[in-house]
Design an enzyme around this catalytic site. Structure first.
Site, short mmCIF file in Angstrom:
data_model
loop_
_atom_site.label_atom_id
_atom_site.label_comp_id
_atom_site.label_asym_id
_atom_site.label_seq_id
_atom_site.Cartn_x
_atom_site.Cartn_y
_atom_site.Cartn_z
CG HIS A 129 -2.07 0.91 1.16
ND1 HIS A 129 -2.35 1.68 0.05
CD2 HIS A 129 -3.05 1.19 2.07
CE1 HIS A 129 -3.43 2.41 0.29
NE2 HIS A 129 -3.88 2.12 1.50
CD GLN A 132 -2.40 4.81 4.77
OE1 GLN A 132 -3.50 4.70 4.25
NE2 GLN A 132 -2.15 5.72 5.71
CG ASP A 223 -4.05 -2.17 8.48
OD1 ASP A 223 -5.21 -1.71 8.57
OD2 ASP A 223 -3.61 -2.71 7.44
NE ARG A 291 -3.41 7.46 1.45
CZ ARG A 291 -4.21 6.43 1.15
NH1 ARG A 291 -4.95 5.89 2.10
NH2 ARG A 291 -4.24 5.90 -0.07
N1 NVA Z 1 -4.58 -3.92 5.35
C1 NVA Z 1 -5.83 -3.28 5.02
C2 NVA Z 1 -5.60 -1.85 4.67
C3 NVA Z 1 -6.83 -1.08 4.35
C4 NVA Z 1 -6.55 0.35 3.97
C5 NVA Z 1 -6.50 -4.02 3.88
O1 NVA Z 1 -5.80 -4.42 2.94
O2 NVA Z 1 -7.70 -4.24 3.95
N1 CP Z 2 -6.27 3.75 4.32
C1 CP Z 2 -6.95 3.50 3.18
O1 CP Z 2 -6.40 3.13 2.15
O2 CP Z 2 -8.29 3.72 3.30
P1 CP Z 2 -9.38 3.31 2.24
O3 CP Z 2 -9.46 1.81 2.21
O4 CP Z 2 -10.65 3.93 2.78
O5 CP Z 2 -9.00 3.86 0.90
#
Ligand code: NVA
Ligand code: CP
Length: 308
Positions: A129, A132, A223, A291
């Site tokens: 990600h 982020q 997370d 973000r």
């Molecule tokens: N680890 C989480 C992050 C969400 C922004 C997911 O992949 O669902």
């Molecule tokens: N943190 C993040 O990526 O949030 P969303 O899943 O809401 O985009």
């Protein structure tokens, strides 16, 4: 302007330490409106998983730059009917200037990038990600005025966010400790990549003891314990990760000026308590705002921009 100039952004490992610093500096300048830029391009969002922050922050960032956004909901396109990725990529390529993709497999993202000539941005995969983590580093830079020589402790599942955090911290000279249960460690290949970037100058540690990992840390991060696509495993995972919950007792072991970050959405009472996320050390709302600024810098860097 940081010159990513037409490049894909699939992983943080693709950036040099200098490029990360330039992106963060530009993001901070854009946020303060010290720098104003226009970028009259079209961004496509192809998201196969839910999103609030990434979808809205990319959209607003592009609008504020004077560009436009098309939300390519997979259910309304031929993607959900199985049109091959190679074909979709080569068609979208001819309409759009840049494409941000949120999906499951990093391999699918790579296939998009291979077949689309336009830049492709990773808006979250099961592996990483990276957008982020740009916002997270920006938030840390704003609070501490520096990134190097700090220690970040991430507690919980060794997931996409943990993987990208290791790379991001290594790139900016920050120590990173991932505290997790055996069997839930971050991706082994990414651990190796992060250690190669850190070159023994900073530490990339994987630790099972949550207290030991938190001791003296400057940034405490968590997370969800079950990421998107893993929801059915939540009841099995919750007891495993309970020792890694960020609560007041754990936070008291960190440095007294430590900040708390969470990429959101949060499951209060699971990976973080209500008291901590609402507490004075939590910067989660600033982090979410960033973000937008960080992705604006990323778009400008990839697409180019002009002064208004
Ligand atoms: N680890 C989480 C992050 C969400 C922004 C997911 O992949 O669902
Ligand atoms: N943190 C993040 O990526 O949030 P969303 O899943 O809401 O985009």
């Amino acid at each position: 302007m940081a010159p990513l100039n037409g490049r894909d952004f699939l992983s943080l490992a693709e950036l040099s330490p200098t490029e990360v610093q330039e992106l963060l500096q530009l993001a901070i300048q854009l946020k303060s409106q010290q720098v104003k830029l226009r970028c009259n391009k079209i961004l496509g969002l192809l998201f196969s998983k839910a999103s609030t922050r990434t979808r809205v922050s990319f959209t607003v960032a592009m609008y504020q730059l004077g560009g436009q956004v098309i939300d390519l909901n997979p259910n309304l396109t031929q993607v959900s009917r199985g049109e091959p990725v190679q074909d979709t990529a080569r068609v979208l390529d001819r309409y759009l200037d840049v494409l941000a993709i949120r999906t499951f497999a990093q391999a699918e993202l790579k296939t998009f990038a291979k077949y689309a000539k336009i830049p492709v941005i990773n808006a979250l995969t099961d592996l990483e990600h990276p957008c982020q983590i740009l916002a997270d580093l920006m938030t840390i830079q704003e609070r501490f005025g520096q990134l190097s020589d700090l220690t970040l402790t991430y507690l919980g599942d060794g997931n996409n966010v943990a993987n990208s955090l290791m790379l991001g911290c290594a790139l900016v000279g920050m120590n990173v400790r991932i505290a997790t249960s055996h069997g839930y460690e971050p991706n082994a290949m990414v651990v190796e990549q992060a250690r190669a970037i850190a070159k023994n100058k900073t530490q990339v540690s994987i630790i099972q003891d949550a207290q030991a990992a938190t001791e003296g840390a400057n940034i405490i991060y968590t997370d969800v314990w079950a990421s998107m696509g893993q929801e059915s495993q939540a009841s099995n995972r919750n007891p495993i990760f309970q020792p890694y919950q960020i609560n007041t007792q754990l936070l008291n072991i960190a440095d007294k000026d430590a900040i708390v970050l969470h990429c959101l959405p949060a499951h209060r009472g699971e990976e973080i308590t209500d008291e901590v996320i609402e507490g004075s050390q939590s910067l989660v709302w600033e982090q979410a705002e960033n973000r937008m600024h960080a992705q604006k810098a990323l778009l400008v860097s990839i697409l180019g921009a002009e002064e208004p």
